[in-house]
Motif scaffolding. Structure first.
Motif, mmCIF file in Angstrom:
data_model
loop_
_atom_site.group_PDB
_atom_site.id
_atom_site.type_symbol
_atom_site.label_atom_id
_atom_site.label_comp_id
_atom_site.label_asym_id
_atom_site.label_seq_id
_atom_site.Cartn_x
_atom_site.Cartn_y
_atom_site.Cartn_z
ATOM 1 N N ASP A 127 7.759 2.065 5.233
ATOM 2 C CA ASP A 127 8.638 3.179 4.901
ATOM 3 C C ASP A 127 7.797 4.437 5.044
ATOM 4 N N PRO A 128 7.748 5.022 6.262
ATOM 5 C CA PRO A 128 6.857 6.167 6.504
ATOM 6 C C PRO A 128 7.126 7.351 5.587
ATOM 7 N N ARG A 129 8.383 7.585 5.222
ATOM 8 C CA ARG A 129 8.703 8.733 4.376
ATOM 9 C C ARG A 129 7.980 8.646 3.041
ATOM 10 N N ARG A 130 7.871 7.437 2.508
ATOM 11 C CA ARG A 130 7.200 7.243 1.227
ATOM 12 C C ARG A 130 5.757 6.762 1.387
ATOM 13 N N ARG A 131 5.261 6.753 2.636
ATOM 14 C CA ARG A 131 3.899 6.298 2.943
ATOM 15 C C ARG A 131 3.651 4.892 2.383
ATOM 16 N N ALA A 132 4.653 4.041 2.510
ATOM 17 C CA ALA A 132 4.565 2.685 1.966
ATOM 18 C C ALA A 132 4.447 1.670 3.097
ATOM 19 N N GLU A 138 -0.193 6.088 10.117
ATOM 20 C CA GLU A 138 -0.841 4.777 9.965
ATOM 21 C C GLU A 138 0.088 3.658 10.414
ATOM 22 N N HIS A 139 1.365 3.783 10.066
ATOM 23 C CA HIS A 139 2.324 2.725 10.415
ATOM 24 C C HIS A 139 2.480 2.581 11.928
ATOM 25 N N LEU A 140 2.413 3.694 12.672
ATOM 26 C CA LEU A 140 2.536 3.619 14.128
ATOM 27 C C LEU A 140 1.373 2.848 14.740
ATOM 28 N N LYS A 175 0.850 -1.191 0.000
ATOM 29 C CA LYS A 175 0.000 0.000 0.000
ATOM 30 C C LYS A 175 0.885 1.240 0.000
ATOM 31 N N ILE A 176 0.601 2.159 -0.915
ATOM 32 C CA ILE A 176 1.326 3.426 -0.969
ATOM 33 C C ILE A 176 0.285 4.535 -0.929
ATOM 34 N N GLY A 177 0.385 5.404 0.067
ATOM 35 C CA GLY A 177 -0.609 6.441 0.264
ATOM 36 C C GLY A 177 -0.152 7.808 -0.212
ATOM 37 N N PHE A 178 -1.113 8.650 -0.494
ATOM 38 C CA PHE A 178 -0.838 10.042 -0.853
ATOM 39 C C PHE A 178 -0.098 10.712 0.294
ATOM 40 N N ASP A 179 0.992 11.402 -0.036
ATOM 41 C CA ASP A 179 1.863 11.928 1.014
ATOM 42 C C ASP A 179 1.504 13.339 1.466
ATOM 43 N N GLY A 180 0.330 13.835 1.067
ATOM 44 C CA GLY A 180 -0.075 15.182 1.453
ATOM 45 C C GLY A 180 -1.176 15.236 2.483
#
Length: 303
Positions: free
Chosen positions: A95-100, A76-78, A64-69
């Protein structure tokens, strides 16, 4: 990687969305390569993310890759890490930086086909598992709420809702900001029928949290404004049945839950106006329909 058409339509929401969608195919390819994943099905697009069925060292899963804005989805990862699969999908990697996120693959069946009151009871059962002491790093509900209310107060005259509802939302929202009980419990934030999926290891598990440290009573509203078409003709009664079924099953205080529903529906209507202004367009028929839904829900839960 081809982007699903429904997700690509979000370009209409602004340059930040268009930029992310332009970057998304390369981002998908990079993560599949780095995490040694093989696509096993067609990508699926939600309103703010792409989900790709994959296989890898963790077995079958979804990337899953989310919109980063969107600030409300940034942690979500936490939440998934903290829940560790108890009541929610298991997270294998992030990978929180890439919302992955690499997540447990669940079934396609959700709660939209269940009797709505039974579905409300199922969601209330998940509340009991997901609502626990929030980790210190989780952003607070009141931290989000304060600027939302400030913006609502500035634009109060332009919100297409009855003034008394706007005034009620501002008064109760300010009271919630000042109330220590409005923070401290880990909440999902968007737990409606479509965000609960059937699973092999359990009957039902939650997905897609907009996690916050907040008040459990904040959770109920999405159960009232989704599956809306089913309530035609018996609107007030249907909303109230869902509301009281959930409150009773969760052991919530009905007055506090009622006030949170009103606050959330008024803020939704305001956000609709803000989004239209940001995109420099008039309110559409869909915007007006959504605003009418928000008004109807707010009125239905009032005594």
């Amino acid at each position: 990687m081809d982007i699903p058409a429904a997700l690509d339509e979000q370009r209409r929401l602004g340059d930040d969305w268009a930029d992310w969608l332009d970057r998304l195919p390369r981002l998908c390819d990079d993560l599949l390569d780095e995490w040694r994943l093989t696509p096993t099905g067609d990508p699926m697009g939600g309103r703010a993310s792409i989900v790709i069925p994959v296989g890898g060292v963790d077995g079958v899963a979804v990337l899953k890759i989310g919109f980063d804005g969107l600030p409300e989805t940034s942690q979500e990862h936490l939440a998934l890490q903290h829940w560790a699969g108890d009541g929610a999908a298991t997270m294998f990697r992030a990978d929180p930086r890439r919302r992955a996120l690499l997540l447990e693959r669940l079934n396609e069946q959700d709660l939209t086909q269940e009797w709505d009151l039974q579905a409300c009871e199922i969601v209330a059962g998940l509340y009991a598992r997901l609502h626990r002491q929030a980790p210190p790093r989780l952003r607070t509900l009141t931290g989000f709420l304060r600027p939302w209310l400030d913006a609502l107060e500035r634009d109060a005259a332009d919100v297409p809702m009855p003034p008394r509802l706007v005034a009620h939302a501002l008064a109760r929202g300010r009271a919630f900001v000042d109330d220590p009980a409005s923070d401290g419990v880990m909440i999902h934030g968007d737990l409606h029928y479509g965000n609960v999926l059937a699973a092999d290891r359990e009957p039902w598990l939650a997905i897609a949290p907009k996690a916050m440290s907040g008040d459990p009573h904040y959770e109920i509203a999405p159960l009232l404004w989704t599956r809306w078409e089913e309530m035609s003709g018996y609107l007030r009664e249907s909303v109230q049945r869902r509301f009281y079924t959930t409150v009773e099953a969760a052991g919530f205080d009905d007055e506090r839950a009622r006030d949170w529903v009103i606050v959330r529906t008024v803020l939704n209507a305001h956000r609709t106006v803000v989004d239209a202004e940001r995109m420099r367009r008039p309110l559409t028929d869909a915007d007006r329909t959504w605003t009418t839904t928000c008004i109807s829900v707010a009125k239905a839960v009032q005594r």
